[in-house]
Scaffold this motif. Structure first.
Motif, PDB file in Angstrom:
ATOM      1  N   ASP A  26       0.845  -1.195   0.000  1.00  0.00           N
ATOM      2  CA  ASP A  26       0.000   0.000   0.000  1.00  0.00           C
ATOM      3  C   ASP A  26       0.881   1.245   0.000  1.00  0.00           C
ATOM      4  O   ASP A  26       1.023   1.931   1.003  1.00  0.00           O
ATOM      5  N   ARG A  27       1.507   1.478  -1.141  1.00  0.00           N
ATOM      6  CA  ARG A  27       2.366   2.649  -1.323  1.00  0.00           C
ATOM      7  C   ARG A  27       1.890   3.394  -2.557  1.00  0.00           C
ATOM      8  O   ARG A  27       1.287   2.809  -3.456  1.00  0.00           O
ATOM      9  N   GLN A  28       2.196   4.667  -2.593  1.00  0.00           N
ATOM     10  CA  GLN A  28       1.870   5.431  -3.789  1.00  0.00           C
ATOM     11  C   GLN A  28       2.664   4.887  -4.954  1.00  0.00           C
ATOM     12  O   GLN A  28       3.784   4.405  -4.806  1.00  0.00           O
ATOM     13  N   GLY A  29       2.057   4.944  -6.116  1.00  0.00           N
ATOM     14  CA  GLY A  29       2.726   4.457  -7.302  1.00  0.00           C
ATOM     15  C   GLY A  29       1.733   3.830  -8.255  1.00  0.00           C
ATOM     16  O   GLY A  29       0.535   3.883  -8.048  1.00  0.00           O
ATOM     17  N   ALA A  30       2.245   3.231  -9.271  1.00  0.00           N
ATOM     18  CA  ALA A  30       1.410   2.581 -10.270  1.00  0.00           C
ATOM     19  C   ALA A  30       1.771   1.108 -10.333  1.00  0.00           C
ATOM     20  O   ALA A  30       2.927   0.731 -10.142  1.00  0.00           O
ATOM     21  N   TYR A  31       0.781   0.303 -10.600  1.00  0.00           N
ATOM     22  CA  TYR A  31       0.989  -1.132 -10.700  1.00  0.00           C
ATOM     23  C   TYR A  31       0.383  -1.622 -12.000  1.00  0.00           C
ATOM     24  O   TYR A  31      -0.757  -1.308 -12.316  1.00  0.00           O
ATOM     25  N   LEU A  32       1.150  -2.360 -12.760  1.00  0.00           N
ATOM     26  CA  LEU A  32       0.660  -2.969 -13.986  1.00  0.00           C
ATOM     27  C   LEU A  32       0.390  -4.433 -13.693  1.00  0.00           C
ATOM     28  O   LEU A  32       1.275  -5.157 -13.245  1.00  0.00           O
ATOM     29  N   LEU A  33      -0.838  -4.849 -13.935  1.00  0.00           N
ATOM     30  CA  LEU A  33      -1.227  -6.223 -13.677  1.00  0.00           C
ATOM     31  C   LEU A  33      -1.441  -6.931 -14.999  1.00  0.00           C
ATOM     32  O   LEU A  33      -2.344  -6.607 -15.742  1.00  0.00           O
ATOM     33  N   SER A  34      -0.610  -7.881 -15.288  1.00  0.00           N
ATOM     34  CA  SER A  34      -0.711  -8.638 -16.524  1.00  0.00           C
ATOM     35  C   SER A  34      -0.999 -10.088 -16.168  1.00  0.00           C
ATOM     36  O   SER A  34      -0.096 -10.856 -15.866  1.00  0.00           O
ATOM     37  N   THR A  35      -2.271 -10.447 -16.186  1.00  0.00           N
ATOM     38  CA  THR A  35      -2.659 -11.777 -15.733  1.00  0.00           C
ATOM     39  C   THR A  35      -3.289 -12.635 -16.816  1.00  0.00           C
ATOM     40  O   THR A  35      -3.602 -13.785 -16.565  1.00  0.00           O
ATOM     41  N   GLY A  36      -3.493 -12.088 -17.979  1.00  0.00           N
ATOM     42  CA  GLY A  36      -4.100 -12.856 -19.058  1.00  0.00           C
ATOM     43  C   GLY A  36      -5.614 -12.757 -19.069  1.00  0.00           C
ATOM     44  O   GLY A  36      -6.241 -12.306 -18.108  1.00  0.00           O
ATOM     45  N   CYS A  37      -6.201 -13.181 -20.168  1.00  0.00           N
ATOM     46  CA  CYS A  37      -7.655 -13.123 -20.354  1.00  0.00           C
ATOM     47  C   CYS A  37      -8.369 -14.089 -19.414  1.00  0.00           C
ATOM     48  O   CYS A  37      -7.910 -15.206 -19.199  1.00  0.00           O
ATOM     49  N   GLY A  38      -9.479 -13.627 -18.857  1.00  0.00           N
ATOM     50  CA  GLY A  38     -10.314 -14.499 -18.039  1.00  0.00           C
ATOM     51  C   GLY A  38      -9.809 -14.772 -16.643  1.00  0.00           C
ATOM     52  O   GLY A  38     -10.319 -15.650 -15.960  1.00  0.00           O
ATOM     53  N   ALA A  39      -8.816 -14.003 -16.185  1.00  0.00           N
ATOM     54  CA  ALA A  39      -8.244 -14.251 -14.860  1.00  0.00           C
ATOM     55  C   ALA A  39      -9.054 -13.611 -13.734  1.00  0.00           C
ATOM     56  O   ALA A  39      -8.857 -13.937 -12.576  1.00  0.00           O
ATOM     57  N   GLY A  40      -9.952 -12.683 -14.075  1.00  0.00           N
ATOM     58  CA  GLY A  40     -10.752 -12.018 -13.055  1.00  0.00           C
ATOM     59  C   GLY A  40     -10.307 -10.598 -12.762  1.00  0.00           C
ATOM     60  O   GLY A  40     -10.582 -10.078 -11.691  1.00  0.00           O
ATOM     61  N   LYS A  41      -9.619  -9.971 -13.710  1.00  0.00           N
ATOM     62  CA  LYS A  41      -9.121  -8.599 -13.492  1.00  0.00           C
ATOM     63  C   LYS A  41     -10.255  -7.612 -13.233  1.00  0.00           C
ATOM     64  O   LYS A  41     -10.175  -6.806 -12.314  1.00  0.00           O
ATOM     65  N   THR A  42     -11.308  -7.681 -14.040  1.00  0.00           N
ATOM     66  CA  THR A  42     -12.404  -6.731 -13.891  1.00  0.00           C
ATOM     67  C   THR A  42     -13.055  -6.859 -12.532  1.00  0.00           C
ATOM     68  O   THR A  42     -13.306  -5.850 -11.854  1.00  0.00           O
ATOM     69  N   GLN A  43     -13.335  -8.065 -12.088  1.00  0.00           N
ATOM     70  CA  GLN A  43     -13.929  -8.264 -10.766  1.00  0.00           C
ATOM     71  C   GLN A  43     -12.999  -7.755  -9.669  1.00  0.00           C
ATOM     72  O   GLN A  43     -13.440  -7.114  -8.715  1.00  0.00           O
ATOM     73  N   SER A  44     -11.725  -8.008  -9.804  1.00  0.00           N
ATOM     74  CA  SER A  44     -10.753  -7.530  -8.821  1.00  0.00           C
ATOM     75  C   SER A  44     -10.705  -6.011  -8.785  1.00  0.00           C
ATOM     76  O   SER A  44     -10.634  -5.408  -7.714  1.00  0.00           O
ATOM     77  N   ILE A  45     -10.748  -5.394  -9.948  1.00  0.00           N
ATOM     78  CA  ILE A  45     -10.727  -3.930 -10.017  1.00  0.00           C
ATOM     79  C   ILE A  45     -11.986  -3.352  -9.393  1.00  0.00           C
ATOM     80  O   ILE A  45     -11.933  -2.347  -8.672  1.00  0.00           O
ATOM     81  N   ARG A  46     -13.121  -3.989  -9.630  1.00  0.00           N
ATOM     82  CA  ARG A  46     -14.371  -3.525  -8.994  1.00  0.00           C
ATOM     83  C   ARG A  46     -14.236  -3.532  -7.481  1.00  0.00           C
ATOM     84  O   ARG A  46     -14.604  -2.576  -6.807  1.00  0.00           O
ATOM     85  N   GLU A  47     -13.712  -4.621  -6.941  1.00  0.00           N
ATOM     86  CA  GLU A  47     -13.533  -4.707  -5.487  1.00  0.00           C
ATOM     87  C   GLU A  47     -12.502  -3.706  -4.991  1.00  0.00           C
ATOM     88  O   GLU A  47     -12.665  -3.112  -3.926  1.00  0.00           O
ATOM     89  N   LEU A  48     -11.429  -3.502  -5.758  1.00  0.00           N
ATOM     90  CA  LEU A  48     -10.394  -2.549  -5.368  1.00  0.00           C
ATOM     91  C   LEU A  48     -10.959  -1.133  -5.292  1.00  0.00           C
ATOM     92  O   LEU A  48     -10.690  -0.398  -4.344  1.00  0.00           O
ATOM     93  N   ILE A  49     -11.759  -0.745  -6.266  1.00  0.00           N
ATOM     94  CA  ILE A  49     -12.366   0.588  -6.264  1.00  0.00           C
ATOM     95  C   ILE A  49     -13.257   0.755  -5.043  1.00  0.00           C
ATOM     96  O   ILE A  49     -13.225   1.793  -4.378  1.00  0.00           O
ATOM     97  N   GLN A  50     -14.027  -0.270  -4.713  1.00  0.00           N
ATOM     98  CA  GLN A  50     -14.882  -0.188  -3.531  1.00  0.00           C
ATOM     99  C   GLN A  50     -14.053  -0.151  -2.245  1.00  0.00           C
ATOM    100  O   GLN A  50     -14.358   0.603  -1.323  1.00  0.00           O
TER     101      GLN A  50
END
Length: 80
Positions: A26-50
């Motif tokens: 939990d530090r300031q900065g940017a993170y690039l997540l490269s996990t491939g198609c169908g790994a659940g990125k969108t769901q994870s991002i939804r939870e992260l935003i919340q």
């Protein structure tokens, strides 16, 4: 299983994908997540935003339609 799990020993969290787990400090900065198609990125991002809504999350996508889709999903989810 939730996609976002806060660390119990300090700041930061883990993101659980279908094909593995990423530990995010939990530090300031940017993170690039490269996990491939169908790994659940969108769901994870939804939870992260919340999870981080009080601190803010910069969400970048290719089109306005994708931003609108995320906004409408989160708006509907928080209205429940």
């Amino acid at each position: 299983m939730p996609a976002i799990t806060p660390h119990t020993t300090g700041p930061g969290f883990e993101i659980q994908f279908k094909n593995g787990c990423l530990d995010i400090p939990d530090r300031q900065g940017a993170y690039l997540l490269s996990t491939g198609c169908g790994a659940g990125k969108t769901q994870s991002i939804r939870e992260l935003i919340q999870y981080k809504q009080d601190e803010g999350v910069l969400y970048c996508v290719d089109t306005k339609a994708e931003v609108d889709k995320m906004y409408n999903y989160l708006k509907k989810k928080t209205a429940l």
